[in-house]
Design an enzyme around this catalytic site. Structure first.
Site, PDB file in Angstrom:
ATOM      1  N   GLN A   1      55.421  62.804  81.999  1.00 22.21           N
ATOM      2  CA  GLN A   1      56.343  63.165  83.072  1.00 22.21           C
ATOM      3  C   GLN A   1      56.108  62.311  84.314  1.00 22.21           C
ATOM      4  OE1 GLN A   1      56.407  66.944  85.628  1.00 22.21           O
ATOM      5  NE2 GLN A   1      58.012  67.390  84.138  1.00 22.21           N
TER       6      GLN A   1
ATOM      7  N   CYS B   1      59.560  70.229  90.802  1.00 22.29           N
ATOM      8  CA  CYS B   1      58.330  70.615  91.504  1.00 22.29           C
ATOM      9  C   CYS B   1      58.659  71.159  92.902  1.00 22.29           C
ATOM     10  CB  CYS B   1      57.377  69.429  91.615  1.00 22.29           C
ATOM     11  SG  CYS B   1      55.851  69.838  92.508  1.00 22.29           S
TER      12      CYS B   1
ATOM     13  N   ASN C   1      63.338  78.115  80.883  1.00 22.25           N
ATOM     14  CA  ASN C   1      61.987  78.210  81.429  1.00 22.25           C
ATOM     15  C   ASN C   1      61.976  79.162  82.620  1.00 22.25           C
ATOM     16  OD1 ASN C   1      60.072  76.259  83.663  1.00 22.25           O
ATOM     17  ND2 ASN C   1      59.166  77.385  81.990  1.00 22.25           N
ATOM     18  N   GLY C   2      60.882  79.903  82.748  1.00 19.35           N
ATOM     19  CA  GLY C   2      60.714  80.763  83.915  1.00 19.35           C
ATOM     20  C   GLY C   2      60.547  82.222  83.571  1.00 19.35           C
TER      21      GLY C   2
ATOM     22  N   LYS D   1      63.468  67.787  83.826  1.00 17.36           N
ATOM     23  CA  LYS D   1      63.288  69.197  84.166  1.00 17.36           C
ATOM     24  C   LYS D   1      63.836  69.433  85.562  1.00 17.36           C
ATOM     25  CE  LYS D   1      60.073  73.060  84.296  1.00 17.36           C
ATOM     26  NZ  LYS D   1      58.658  73.527  84.339  1.00 17.36           N
TER      27      LYS D   1
END
Length: 316
Positions: free
Chosen positions: A68, A98, A199-200, A139
């Site tokens: 990444q 991020c 995701n999450g 992402k």
């Protein structure tokens, strides 16, 4: 279904990737982000973060690892992506999620969700220089401080050439506060044609099933849930019914400890164990008790003799 192991800066490094993928249940990993500023990074920087590059970009248990990258300079991102591809990367992932303030202040991570045109240009530039057989993915979160541009950002990634995107179902401002807005992921899956990974806030088998149903995604990525319950991926896949017993977890901690023999200083080494115990305490009372035993320790030999001595005697 596929389960991806998420990157977690400052915790889920190559050593913990190795530990968790040996447990099983994962189909793919993503490395901690490698920050790209205004220079072409030397090879040793990539190898330091992703030593799996030495072994066909796979963990010791054979699970592929994407590298990444994080940055906002289009040309520099492309040059570094080309470099890491030449080192044998399984795939290149680009970080647009991020939420760390230091990253965002430097126009990185989730800050770019305010600039979908730049997101498109970065992905396109990376895709243009990376060999076609190497997937380029990304992402993202639902936005910076609003979900207003979530669909635009997802479309920008698709049109830039991303093969797949992972969507963390919160905005940057939401951070990691529950809930995760899985219903927003379903809007994204309806808006674009490439695969989406949800995701999450996936902490349990029940969470995983609900996330799949609400998001419309078959594939999921787990991070904090994986560190909190190392058997979670196996449980979600139905390979294992229950979480591990504490003695099994403590053996994992010892394996992780031993993996840090090289390349990490003593304070960081003890800190990593305490950090993992804090995550484990969400699932295990024993972890909270053990954390209290070691929280004042900083010297590796002290922690080893006090905390792992029982396991050393058993293994002998």
């Amino acid at each position: 279904m596929r389960i991806l192991l998420a990157p977690m800066e400052g915790l889920l490094d190559f050593r913990l990737r190795d530990t968790l993928t040996r447990v099983g249940g994962y189909d793919e990993c993503v490395s901690e982000f490698i920050r790209v500023n205004d220079t072409l990074l030397p090879s040793h920087r990539f190898y330091r973060y992703v030593p799996e590059l030495y072994q066909n970009s796979r963990t010791k248990s054979g699970i592929p690892v994407k590298v990444q990258l994080l940055g906002s300079d289009i040309n520099c991102m492309a040059e570094n992506a080309s470099k890491v591809a030449s080192l044998g990367a399984y795939g290149i992932d680009i970080n647009f999620g991020c939420p760390a303030p230091t990253v965002n202040r430097n126009r990185g991570g989730a800050a770019l969700l305010k600039e979908p045109n730049l997101m498109y240009s970065i992905v396109k530039a990376v895709r243009n220089v990376v060999p076609k057989e190497i997937p380029v993915t990304a992402k993202m979160r639902l936005g910076y401080d609003t979900t207003e541009h979530a669909l635009v950002c997802a479309k920008a990634l698709e049109e830039g050439g991303a093969k797949e995107i992972v969507v963390h179902a919160r905005t940057k401002v939401d951070g990691y506060k529950p809930p995760a807005y899985w219903e927003w992921i379903s809007k994204i899956t309806e808006h674009i044609k490439i695969p989406v990974v949800a995701n999450g806030e996936i902490w349990s088998v029940t969470d995983a099933i609900r996330c799949q149903r609400i998001s419309g995604c078959k594939d999921i990525m787990i991070g904090r849930g994986a560190v909190t319950n190392p058997a979670l991926a196996l449980m979600i896949k139905g390979i294992q019914k229950n979480r591990f017993e504490w003695f099994e977890i403590k053996n994992l901690l010892l394996n992780y400890w031993n993996s840090m023999e090289m390349g990490i200083d003593g304070i960081s080494k003890t800190g990593r164990i305490k950090q993992w115990l804090k995550y484990l305490s969400r699932e295990y009372e024993e972890a909270s008790f053990d954390f209290q035993k070691v929280k004042q320790l900083s010297k590796p030999n002290e922690l080893e003799s006090i905390y792992f001595s029982d396991l050393f005697s058993i293994r002998k």
